[in-house]
Design a protein around this motif. Structure first.
Motif, short mmCIF file in Angstrom:
data_model
loop_
_atom_site.label_atom_id
_atom_site.label_comp_id
_atom_site.label_asym_id
_atom_site.label_seq_id
_atom_site.Cartn_x
_atom_site.Cartn_y
_atom_site.Cartn_z
N SER A 23 86.73 -18.84 10.16
CA SER A 23 87.64 -18.45 11.24
C SER A 23 86.87 -18.10 12.50
CB SER A 23 88.51 -17.27 10.81
OG SER A 23 89.34 -17.61 9.72
N GLY A 24 85.72 -17.46 12.33
CA GLY A 24 84.88 -17.16 13.48
C GLY A 24 84.33 -18.40 14.14
N VAL A 25 83.92 -19.37 13.31
CA VAL A 25 83.44 -20.64 13.86
C VAL A 25 84.54 -21.34 14.64
CG1 VAL A 25 82.54 -22.92 13.28
CG2 VAL A 25 81.75 -20.91 12.01
N LEU A 26 85.77 -21.35 14.09
CA LEU A 26 86.90 -21.97 14.77
C LEU A 26 87.20 -21.28 16.09
CD1 LEU A 26 89.33 -23.93 14.76
CD2 LEU A 26 90.60 -22.18 13.50
N ALA A 27 87.15 -19.97 16.10
CA ALA A 27 87.43 -19.22 17.33
C ALA A 27 86.45 -19.60 18.44
CB ALA A 27 87.37 -17.72 17.05
N VAL A 28 85.18 -19.76 18.11
CA VAL A 28 84.19 -20.16 19.11
C VAL A 28 84.45 -21.58 19.59
CG1 VAL A 28 81.74 -20.64 19.49
CG2 VAL A 28 82.44 -18.60 18.24
N GLU A 77 88.02 -21.31 -1.77
CA GLU A 77 88.39 -20.56 -0.56
C GLU A 77 89.15 -19.29 -0.92
OE1 GLU A 77 90.82 -21.23 3.63
OE2 GLU A 77 90.96 -22.69 2.01
N ALA A 78 90.06 -19.42 -1.93
CA ALA A 78 90.85 -18.24 -2.32
C ALA A 78 89.98 -17.16 -2.93
CB ALA A 78 91.94 -18.66 -3.29
N LYS A 79 88.94 -17.60 -3.67
CA LYS A 79 88.07 -16.63 -4.31
C LYS A 79 86.98 -16.11 -3.38
CE LYS A 79 88.63 -18.40 -9.03
NZ LYS A 79 87.93 -18.96 -10.22
N ASN A 80 86.87 -16.71 -2.21
CA ASN A 80 85.83 -16.29 -1.25
C ASN A 80 86.45 -16.02 0.11
OD1 ASN A 80 82.96 -16.89 -2.65
ND2 ASN A 80 84.43 -18.49 -3.24
N PRO A 81 87.21 -14.93 0.24
CA PRO A 81 87.81 -14.61 1.54
C PRO A 81 86.76 -14.39 2.63
CG PRO A 81 87.96 -12.75 0.03
CD PRO A 81 87.50 -13.91 -0.78
N THR A 82 85.55 -14.02 2.21
CA THR A 82 84.48 -13.84 3.19
C THR A 82 84.13 -15.17 3.86
OG1 THR A 82 83.56 -12.02 1.89
CG2 THR A 82 82.14 -13.00 3.56
N LEU A 109 84.23 -6.34 5.04
CA LEU A 109 83.43 -7.54 4.77
C LEU A 109 83.97 -8.73 5.57
CD1 LEU A 109 82.80 -7.32 0.91
CD2 LEU A 109 81.13 -7.02 2.76
N GLY A 110 85.32 -8.83 5.66
CA GLY A 110 85.91 -9.90 6.46
C GLY A 110 85.54 -9.78 7.92
N GLY A 111 85.53 -8.55 8.43
CA GLY A 111 85.13 -8.34 9.83
C GLY A 111 83.70 -8.74 10.09
#
Length: 716
Positions: free
Chosen positions: A446-451, A435-440, A361-363
């Motif tokens: 994190s994907g937005v930051l990477a872009v 945030e802790a309860k929603n790792p997704t 799910l994280g991926g």
């Protein structure tokens, strides 16, 4: 007195004094004037108000350009190359500026090209309309005129220049000290003809008929200047003849013209008894314009301003572009500021090796964040371009404010990775719990930051794909941006769905903290790079101001992470310090550096300018252009390796190649347009030009072998 309170007041006083001193120094450096002198031109703002400044009276202002020998600037239609002078006025309420009353130009042949412009001395007058709404100061009645002017001055090379001017004109009395210069400029303007002219389209030729010219011109050879640019072959042979009082001409149409007008303003000029006179007319155009030819030569590719047409075999080309975008997106993961984010995410698999569903799910969430961010960034760029903005890939880092914001973001991330604080300490507990309860959600962000941190540069295989995107419909263009996102997300997505990868990683332990702390250093290295980029945009003062603000930001973060009763006071002092620093020196971060010509020039490399490639090709010289930017990591790598290689430079010298560098660090519509002609909209781009041959575009990751091979193809 409480020593802490005393120290607080003392610190506040010191910062306040420093802020006032810095602000005063900044204001003292703003020195507008009415004259700007360069090595090529003396530019002076002039005024002409012989009857004072009142409604209904003639009031003129103008920019006079005195050129050094052999240098020239350009008319409203510059011809095959060059750019017209532009004037932007700032006037008080009730005063309106008209258009430039352009004097009659001269034709300036340059090899197999021709331009229209001015040498020696020219005054570009502009009429001012004084309305009853103009209310001058009663104690000091004057008209304050401010002008921001830009001009391109050329000899064999071209130098873009600009200047800020200020002139105070008394409202009462006569301002006529420059009367001779203005009278000369008025006489040099073309006189309008009372009878309309006509143009008939015959194949690839304009058949021009102009009646109503003065009798003393009949039989003379006239100069012809169309005001509409990029319609005729400026340097081509053309014919003219007189049929009684009717002047006619046949002028070839440019194969790659930029427009198909229904009427064409034109100017005719001649020398009568030693005086140059001109006449203006607007010709109605009848007939059908011929089809625009596809660019098939170096000249067309260099000088045409029309956009690159989409390929005819679009399905095949689109699939290749999508493949190139996919591969380029995968390579983006190797950038030094992206790799730590990806590495930490992958190492995080060790914490959840027992929960493969959470990994997957994280991926998927990370991939969604990457793809959607690329699509959003692409949509923003396409929307701004459709609104008339000249933008390309990486456009966001052409803004000093964005660069400073990214430096602040990477500083915060670096301090977090170094262990100075945890985000849960700085955000409300409710938000941290979410945030802790929603790792997704965390993976998506994190994907937005990477872009955000990967977008400035163009990876190999991406350049042609992004260039093609500009020529495609919006839906297909966004598909290319989505493909880049898929490529960038693919490694992490594959890892999240691969149990074998998680099994290969060491078990959780102290090494994870060590690894996390070590990943802070690439982030701090990225901050250094961003400060350097900002220094290219705003100068040493801007870079120093950003460093001071980042130090203040770090102080605030450290203070907010403290514990105990002193936390509140120290936090307040640190926030106040950052606030004072921002108000005192923050403007230096976003204040653009005044352009200078010498900064882009070295013994080997000269600054690129519109028309400069044309001028060098006209001399028979091959030209190599490096389209680069300070914020492009790939550009800087190539600059320090291949383009600094002694054998490569020796090969350039042996083939007598002129080296030009087009710096796109700050927004430059001319460079954006030049990239579009090459089918690109991002940097790096490397191009080798030679007269009579199509431009050779080299790959983004430049190697000495590729450069030597391209140079070997030159014909001497």
């Amino acid at each position: 007195m409480n020593p802490i309170k005393h120290f607080s007041r003392l610190l506040y006083a010191i910062l306040l004094i420093a802020a006032c001193a810095i602000s005063t120094g900044a204001r003292g450096q703003i020195g507008l004037k009415n004259t700007v002198v360069t090595e090529q031109v003396k530019a002076e703002l002039m005024a002409h108000a012989p009857n004072g400044i009142t409604p209904g009276e003639a009031v003129w202002v103008g920019l006079q350009l005195i050129h050094q020998p052999d240098w020239h600037t350009y008319w409203k239609n510059s011809g095959d190359s060059g750019q017209p002078t532009t004037l932007s006025w700032t006037l008080p309420p009730g005063v309106l500026a008209g258009e430039i009353a352009w004097p009659v130009p001269k034709k300036l042949p340059i090899g197999n090209l021709a331009n229209y412009g001015y040498a020696d001395t020219v005054l570009l007058p502009v009429p001012l309309t004084i309305t009853p709404d103009f209310k001058p100061n009663a104690l000091n009645p004057e008209l304050l005129v401010k002008l921001q002017a830009s001009w391109l001055v050329c000899k064999l090379e071209c130098v873009p220049q600009d200047g800020a001017f200020e002139l105070r004109v008394p409202v009462k009395g006569s301002t006529a000290g420059n009367g001779v210069a203005f009278e000369t400029a008025f006489k040099a303007q073309p006189s309008p003809l009372k009878v309309g002219s006509h143009i008939t389209l015959a194949g690839h030729t304009l058949q021009i008929s102009v009646p109503g010219l003065p009798a003393n011109l009949q039989g003379q050879t006239l100069d012809f200047f169309p005001e509409t640019p990029e319609v005729i072959e400026t340097a081509a042979q053309w014919s003219q003849r007189w049929q009684g009082a009717l002047w006619t001409a046949q002028v070839p149409i440019a194969p790659q013209r930029s427009s198909s007008p229904t009427e064409m303003p034109l100017v005719l000029a001649a020398t009568v008894q030693g005086v140059r006179v001109g006449f203006a007319s607007t010709a109605q155009v009848s007939g059908s314009w011929p089809a625009v030819a596809a660019p098939g030569s170096t000249q067309a590719a260099v000088t045409s301003s029309s956009a690159t047409p989409p390929p005819t075999n679009l399905p095949t080309t689109l699939w290749l572009a999508l493949l190139g975008a996919l591969v380029g997106g995968m390579i983006l993961n190797l950038m030094p500021c992206v790799f730590p984010v990806l590495a930490i995410k992958v190492v995080g698999f060790t914490l959840h090796a027992h929960d493969p569903q959470r990994q997957r799910l994280g991926g998927l969430a990370y991939s969604a964040g990457v793809v959607l961010s690329f699509v959003a960034l692409g949509a923003l760029m396409l929307a701004l371009r459709s609104a008339g903005e000249q933008l390309g890939w990486g456009f966001q880092l052409q803004s000093p404010l964005v660069v400073a914001a990214l430096a602040a973001l990477f500083t915060v991330i670096g301090l977090n990775l170094a262990g100075l604080f945890e985000f849960g300490q700085l955000v409300p507990s409710g938000l941290a719990t979410i945030e802790a309860k929603n790792p997704t959600l965390d993976a998506f962000l994190s994907g937005v930051l990477a872009v955000l941190i990967a977008s400035p540069c163009t990876a190999p295989f991406m350049g042609a794909s992004l260039g093609l995107a500009l020529a495609l419909p919006a839906a297909q263009a966004l598909l290319i941006f989505a493909s880049i996102g898929v490529g960038m997300a693919l490694p992490y997505l594959a890892a999240s769905w691969s149990p074998a990868l998680a099994a290969m990683l060491p078990r959780p332990g102290a090494w994870m903290n060590t690894f996390r702390h070590s990943m802070a250093f690439p982030m701090f290295a990225t901050v250094i790079w961003l400060v350097w980029v900002l220094g290219q945009q705003t100068g040493i003062d801007g870079a120093a101001a950003l460093l001071a603000l980042l130090l203040g930001l770090s102080l605030v973060i450290w203070a907010l992470g403290l514990k105990g009763r002193s936390k509140g006071l120290i936090a307040i002092l640190s926030i106040a310090t950052l606030t004072l620093l921002t108000s005192a020196i923050g403007q230096n971060v976003i204040k653009p550096l005044e352009p200078t010509q010498a900064s882009a020039s070295t013994a080997l490399w000269q600054p690129w300018a519109p028309g400069k490639v044309d001028a060098l090709l006209a001399q028979g010289k091959p030209v190599f252009v490096d389209f680069t930017a300070a914020w492009c990591v790939t550009c800087q790598y190539n600059k320090k390796t291949t383009l600094a290689d002694a054998q490569v430079l020796a090969d350039f010298a042996a083939k007598k190649v002129s080296l030009l560098r087009a710096d796109w660090t700050r927004r430059d519509p001319a460079i954006t347009a030049a990239l579009a002609l090459l089918g690109r909209n991002g940097v790096p781009v490397y191009v080798l030009y030679q007269t009579g041959r199509a431009p050779v575009v080299l790959s983004e990751i430049l190697s000495p072998t590729e450069v030597h091979a391209a140079l070997a193809g030159l014909t001497l």
